[in-house]
Structure formats: structure tokens, C-alpha cells
Design a protein around this motif. Structure first.
Motif, PDB file in Angstrom:
ATOM      1  N   MET A 160      56.762  37.705  43.770  1.00 33.73           N
ATOM      2  CA  MET A 160      55.594  38.577  43.754  1.00 33.73           C
ATOM      3  C   MET A 160      55.290  38.950  42.304  1.00 33.73           C
ATOM      4  O   MET A 160      56.178  39.343  41.562  1.00 33.73           O
ATOM      5  N   SER A 188      50.278  41.918  41.936  1.00 34.56           N
ATOM      6  CA  SER A 188      50.258  41.994  43.406  1.00 34.56           C
ATOM      7  C   SER A 188      51.165  43.125  43.896  1.00 34.56           C
ATOM      8  O   SER A 188      50.855  43.782  44.888  1.00 34.56           O
ATOM      9  N   ASP A 204      49.734  46.124  46.164  1.00 31.22           N
ATOM     10  CA  ASP A 204      50.365  46.481  47.440  1.00 31.22           C
ATOM     11  C   ASP A 204      50.783  47.954  47.456  1.00 31.22           C
ATOM     12  O   ASP A 204      50.621  48.645  48.467  1.00 31.22           O
TER      13      ASP A 204
END
Length: 185
Positions: A1, A5, A9
Motif C-alpha cells: 500500500m 492510499s 483510507d
């Protein structure tokens, strides 16, 4: 990840709190001063916030955990999964000394009306919740005890600092300096 991102999130997870209902709060508090003649000091009338290792909100159908995570040299706020949070609590279930677990009746309860975030250094640095019209500012930071028995306020550090008066955070001298949000949060 990727970092971006992860941040996206985390922002989505915090924004999803809007509309939820907080029934109660508990937390694991960290002492402001470790060694005083009376043992660890958790309260000081000159300190306008709680210093927490973790913060738990009892919602209508679940518990939400607020904690910090380290990203390179800085710490940011995040909402670990219940499994991760329970594992962390189990690893440190011996709350004594400079830590104490307790209910936090001083924090607002009710419907989360608004959620505003401040990002800095690619982490969520601050979250301002309005709960039934009452503010609760959560900030990634820590109070450092100095040799002169004073406390220094550090941002982007490993504790969750909880302010029921967000204006008080704006009056403190922060390292690194705090940039107030442009939208009044």
C-alpha cells in the motif's frame, strides 16, 4: 500500500464517523509526569488535554479505536481494526505505573455531526469531531517532561491528545509549529 492510499483510507475511515452515535468513551491514559513524590501525575490544571495511548468510543453497534501509527519520522492518527486494537491492548494489559485505563466521562457523547481533518507530513495530524454540537479535537502529539518540571507540547508524536476546548490547542507553543486549519477547525 502506498503512502497516499494509506492516507486516503485513513481519511475515509475518519469521515465515516459522521452520523454515528458515541455512547461512551474509555481510554488508556499516559502520565504527564512519570516521577513525582506521589507517583505518576496524570492531571495538571495547566494542561488542557488528556494524553492517551489509545482512545475507545462505544458506538451503537461497535467500538471504534483511536490510536497513532508511525510513518517514517512522524506519527499520525488512525483507526486500527478492532482485531489490531484488541491485540495491542492484550499485549499491554497490565495498566499500571505511567499508564491507567479509565472511563472518560469528560468527553462529549451523542451524534457525530461533523468531522474535520488536518493532514501534515502525509499523516492525519488532527481530527476535530463535533458531537451533539460539542467539539472534541484529537491531535497526534505528546507532552515531554523537561528537567525544569515543565511540559513541552510536541506534534506528530505517539500519543492521542484529546482537547474538549480546541481553542486551547491554538494557544500552546508546539514543536514543530502547529498550523491552524483554514476552515476554523
Amino acid at each position: 500500500m502506498t503512502r497516499s492510499s494509506w492516507l486516503a483510507d485513513t481519511v475515509r475511515a475518519f469521515t465515516a464517523l459522521r452520523g454515528t452515535h458515541v455512547r461512551s468513551w474509555t481510554g488508556v491514559e499516559m502520565a504527564l509526569r512519570e516521577e513525582t513524590p506521589d507517583g505518576p501525575q496524570f492531571e495538571d490544571p495547566d494542561v488542557p488535554c488528556l494524553q492517551l495511548l489509545s482512545l475507545h468510543a462505544e458506538l451503537d453497534s461497535t467500538t471504534t479505536y483511536f490510536a497513532t501509527h508511525q510513518d517514517d519520522d512522524v506519527w499520525g492518527l488512525w483507526l486500527p481494526s478492532p482485531t489490531d486494537a484488541q491485540r495491542q491492548d492484550a499485549e499491554r494489559n497490565d495498566w499500571h505505573g505511567i499508564y491507567r485505563a479509565r472511563p472518560l466521562a469528560e468527553l462529549p457523547t451523542g451524534r457525530v455531526d461533523q468531522v474535520a481533518l488536518v493532514t501534515d507530513e502525509q499523516v492525519v495530524a488532527e481530527v476535530l469531531l463535533h458531537i451533539d454540537g460539542r467539539p472534541l479535537l484529537l491531535l497526534a502529539g505528546e507532552l515531554y517532561e523537561t528537567a525544569g518540571d515543565t511540559l513541552r507540547y510536541h506534534r506528530l508524536d505517539e500519543s492521542v491528545l484529546a482537547f474538549t476546548d480546541p481553542g486551547a490547542a491554538g494557544e500552546l507553543n508546539w514543536t514543530p509549529p502547529r498550523q491552524p486549519p483554514s476552515d476554523g477547525c
